[in-house]
Design an enzyme around this catalytic site. Structure first.
Site, PDB file in Angstrom:
ATOM      1  N   ASP A  65       0.837  -1.199   0.000  1.00 42.88           N
ATOM      2  CA  ASP A  65       0.000   0.000   0.000  1.00 42.88           C
ATOM      3  C   ASP A  65       0.871   1.248   0.000  1.00 42.88           C
ATOM      4  O   ASP A  65       1.848   1.350   0.765  1.00 42.88           O
ATOM      5  CB  ASP A  65      -0.901   0.019   1.239  1.00 42.88           C
ATOM      6  N   TYR A 158      -0.386  21.781 -13.756  1.00 44.78           N
ATOM      7  CA  TYR A 158       0.373  20.521 -13.844  1.00 44.78           C
ATOM      8  C   TYR A 158       1.849  20.840 -14.113  1.00 44.78           C
ATOM      9  O   TYR A 158       2.750  20.290 -13.466  1.00 44.78           O
ATOM     10  CB  TYR A 158      -0.208  19.651 -14.960  1.00 44.78           C
ATOM     11  N   LYS A 162       5.390  19.804 -12.039  1.00 49.79           N
ATOM     12  CA  LYS A 162       6.506  19.077 -12.643  1.00 49.79           C
ATOM     13  C   LYS A 162       7.779  19.917 -12.625  1.00 49.79           C
ATOM     14  O   LYS A 162       8.884  19.373 -12.538  1.00 49.79           O
ATOM     15  CB  LYS A 162       6.142  18.646 -14.070  1.00 49.79           C
TER      16      LYS A 162
HETATM   17  N1  LIG Z   1       1.466  10.286 -20.069  1.00 52.16           N
HETATM   18  C1  LIG Z   1       2.159  11.381 -20.352  1.00 52.16           C
HETATM   19  O1  LIG Z   1       1.942  12.063 -21.394  1.00 52.16           O
HETATM   20  C2  LIG Z   1       3.280  11.826 -19.442  1.00 52.16           C
HETATM   21  C3  LIG Z   1       4.222  12.746 -19.945  1.00 52.16           C
HETATM   22  C4  LIG Z   1       5.243  13.183 -19.119  1.00 52.16           C
HETATM   23  C5  LIG Z   1       5.334  12.711 -17.819  1.00 52.16           C
HETATM   24  N2  LIG Z   1       4.400  11.816 -17.349  1.00 52.16           N
HETATM   25  C6  LIG Z   1       4.522  11.380 -15.967  1.00 52.16           C
HETATM   26  O2  LIG Z   1       4.805  10.006 -15.956  1.00 52.16           O
HETATM   27  C7  LIG Z   1       4.308   9.440 -14.721  1.00 52.16           C
HETATM   28  C8  LIG Z   1       3.515   8.170 -15.037  1.00 52.16           C
HETATM   29  O3  LIG Z   1       2.385   8.524 -15.808  1.00 52.16           O
HETATM   30  P1  LIG Z   1       1.687   7.501 -16.825  1.00 52.16           P
HETATM   31  O4  LIG Z   1       1.699   8.163 -18.138  1.00 52.16           O
HETATM   32  O5  LIG Z   1       2.270   6.147 -16.674  1.00 52.16           O
HETATM   33  O6  LIG Z   1       0.179   7.576 -16.352  1.00 52.16           O
HETATM   34  P2  LIG Z   1      -0.716   6.555 -15.500  1.00 52.16           P
HETATM   35  O7  LIG Z   1      -0.682   5.212 -16.125  1.00 52.16           O
HETATM   36  O8  LIG Z   1      -2.021   7.256 -15.352  1.00 52.16           O
HETATM   37  O9  LIG Z   1       0.047   6.480 -14.106  1.00 52.16           O
HETATM   38  C9  LIG Z   1      -0.132   7.448 -13.104  1.00 52.16           C
HETATM   39  C10 LIG Z   1      -0.034   6.721 -11.790  1.00 52.16           C
HETATM   40  O10 LIG Z   1      -0.088   7.643 -10.696  1.00 52.16           O
HETATM   41  C11 LIG Z   1      -0.736   6.958  -9.657  1.00 52.16           C
HETATM   42  N3  LIG Z   1      -1.252   7.865  -8.635  1.00 52.16           N
HETATM   43  C12 LIG Z   1      -2.034   8.956  -8.804  1.00 52.16           C
HETATM   44  N4  LIG Z   1      -2.316   9.490  -7.606  1.00 52.16           N
HETATM   45  C13 LIG Z   1      -1.707   8.715  -6.671  1.00 52.16           C
HETATM   46  C14 LIG Z   1      -1.628   8.736  -5.262  1.00 52.16           C
HETATM   47  N5  LIG Z   1      -2.248   9.685  -4.520  1.00 52.16           N
HETATM   48  N6  LIG Z   1      -0.890   7.783  -4.635  1.00 52.16           N
HETATM   49  C15 LIG Z   1      -0.275   6.820  -5.340  1.00 52.16           C
HETATM   50  N7  LIG Z   1      -0.309   6.728  -6.677  1.00 52.16           N
HETATM   51  C16 LIG Z   1      -1.025   7.671  -7.335  1.00 52.16           C
HETATM   52  C17 LIG Z   1      -1.853   6.199 -10.328  1.00 52.16           C
HETATM   53  O11 LIG Z   1      -2.236   5.163  -9.458  1.00 52.16           O
HETATM   54  P3  LIG Z   1      -3.753   4.673  -9.232  1.00 52.16           P
HETATM   55  O12 LIG Z   1      -3.803   3.373  -9.970  1.00 52.16           O
HETATM   56  O13 LIG Z   1      -3.871   4.493  -7.759  1.00 52.16           O
HETATM   57  O14 LIG Z   1      -4.653   5.752  -9.758  1.00 52.16           O
HETATM   58  C18 LIG Z   1      -1.134   5.705 -11.575  1.00 52.16           C
HETATM   59  O15 LIG Z   1      -0.506   4.482 -11.349  1.00 52.16           O
HETATM   60  C19 LIG Z   1       3.502  10.555 -14.039  1.00 52.16           C
HETATM   61  O16 LIG Z   1       4.308  11.192 -13.075  1.00 52.16           O
HETATM   62  C20 LIG Z   1       3.242  11.527 -15.178  1.00 52.16           C
HETATM   63  O17 LIG Z   1       3.052  12.845 -14.689  1.00 52.16           O
HETATM   64  C21 LIG Z   1       3.398  11.337 -18.152  1.00 52.16           C
END
Ligand SMILES: NC(=O)c1ccc[n+]([C@@H]2O[C@H](COP(=O)([O-])OP(=O)(O)OC[C@H]3O[C@@H](n4cnc5c(N)ncnc54)[C@H](OP(=O)(O)O)[C@@H]3O)[C@@H](O)[C@H]2O)c1
Length: 252
Positions: A65, A158, A162
């Site tokens: 968790d 956002y 970041k």
């Molecule tokens: N996708 C993009 O375009 C992009 C671009 C640049 C950077 N990023 C960064 O890359 C990282 C991963 O993103 P992703 O694209 O893989 O998206 P994703 O699949 O939506 O992953 C985001 C994760 O954050 C978790 N999360 C949100 N709030 C939380 C909390 N309070 N406690 C624990 N976990 C929490 C979610 O878990 P739950 O399952 O519990 O919701 C989910 O596993 C993020 O930091 C994002 O900002 C993404």
């Protein structure tokens, strides 16, 4: 300890259901890897992540968790992961994108996003850094974003979270230099994951697997910063220095 081929034997993922994180674990899979801890909020998605990595041949996958916003619980999560054995890679992958207009309409939502993306990340990065320097080796991989490099009108809340995270991770990279531990700051552009399914892909968009490959090669090279795709480094270098009057008129 990584093995003789420098492959990680143990990975801790904070944000263990993230698409990018799961692709990264798959990309780091090898016969040497025997422990993967997915730290995430309890959910069916978390159980699916454990099952799917295990089905893909990743050994020793477990879930614990973890809530990024519950900073008082973070030391316990980190300490437990490091107490079981050395951790070669700590991947900080949690984050929320949110909606710019909703953030402006309800600043409490913006505060919640900042608590997760910046405050939560600050808490785990500083704690992970202490554990990694204590064991004298290992990498902290931080998922930043190009969104933090120059805030855009369309998602500056956002972007600001970041920007803070990126400054923290970059500073930690310098602080840990020479300690045996290492920080890799990952700056993706638009990644087609669960976070962005509701959005039209932006130019130069990539997949989670492409981000994962960049992380693996960044770790192998001992890089401090990687952009994904690599061309984003040039794009951001241009955008960063664009006069504000011009920047404001861009449809981004
Ligand atoms: N996708 C993009 O375009 C992009 C671009 C640049 C950077 N990023 C960064 O890359 C990282 C991963 O993103 P992703 O694209 O893989 O998206 P994703 O699949 O939506 O992953 C985001 C994760 O954050 C978790 N999360 C949100 N709030 C939380 C909390 N309070 N406690 C624990 N976990 C929490 C979610 O878990 P739950 O399952 O519990 O919701 C989910 O596993 C993020 O930091 C994002 O900002 C993404």
């Amino acid at each position: 300890m990584t093995d003789a081929l420098d492959r990680p034997t143990s990975i801790l993922v904070l944000g263990g259901t993230s698409d990018i994180a799961l692709a990264t674990v798959r990309a780091l899979r090898s016969p040497a890897l025997h422990r993967v801890v997915l730290a995430a909020r309890p959910s069916a998605g978390r159980e699916e992540a454990v099952a799917s990595l295990t089905a893909d041949g990743v050994a020793g996958v477990t879930a614990v968790d973890f809530d990024a916003a519950a900073t008082e619980s973070h030391e316990g999560v980190l300490a437990a992961a490091f107490a079981t054995g050395d951790v070669d890679v700590v991947l900080v992958a949690f984050g929320v994108l949110g909606d710019q207009q909703e953030f402006e309409d309800d600043p409490d939502l913006a505060v919640e996003a900042a608590q997760v993306n910046y405050v939560g990340a600050l808490s785990v990065c500083l704690r992970a850094a202490r554990h990694l320097t204590g064991q004298g080796h290992g990498s902290l991989v931080v998922l930043s974003s190009v969104a933090g490099e120059r805030a855009r009108r369309s998602n500056f809340v956002y972007g600001s979270t970041k920007a803070g995270l990126d400054a923290l991770a970059s500073g930690l990279a310098d602080a840990l230099h020479g300690s045996g531990a290492h920080v890799l700051v990952v700056r993706p552009g638009f990644v087609r994951t669960g976070m962005t399914t509701h959005l039209e892909p932006a130019p130069l968009s990539v997949t989670a697997e492409q981000v994962a490959d960049a992380v693996v090669s960044g770790l192998r090279r001992g890089s401090t910063v990687v952009y994904v795709p690599a061309a984003m480094r040039v794009v951001m270098s241009g955008l960063r220095h664009l006069p504000r009057a011009v920047f404001r008129r861009l449809p981004i």
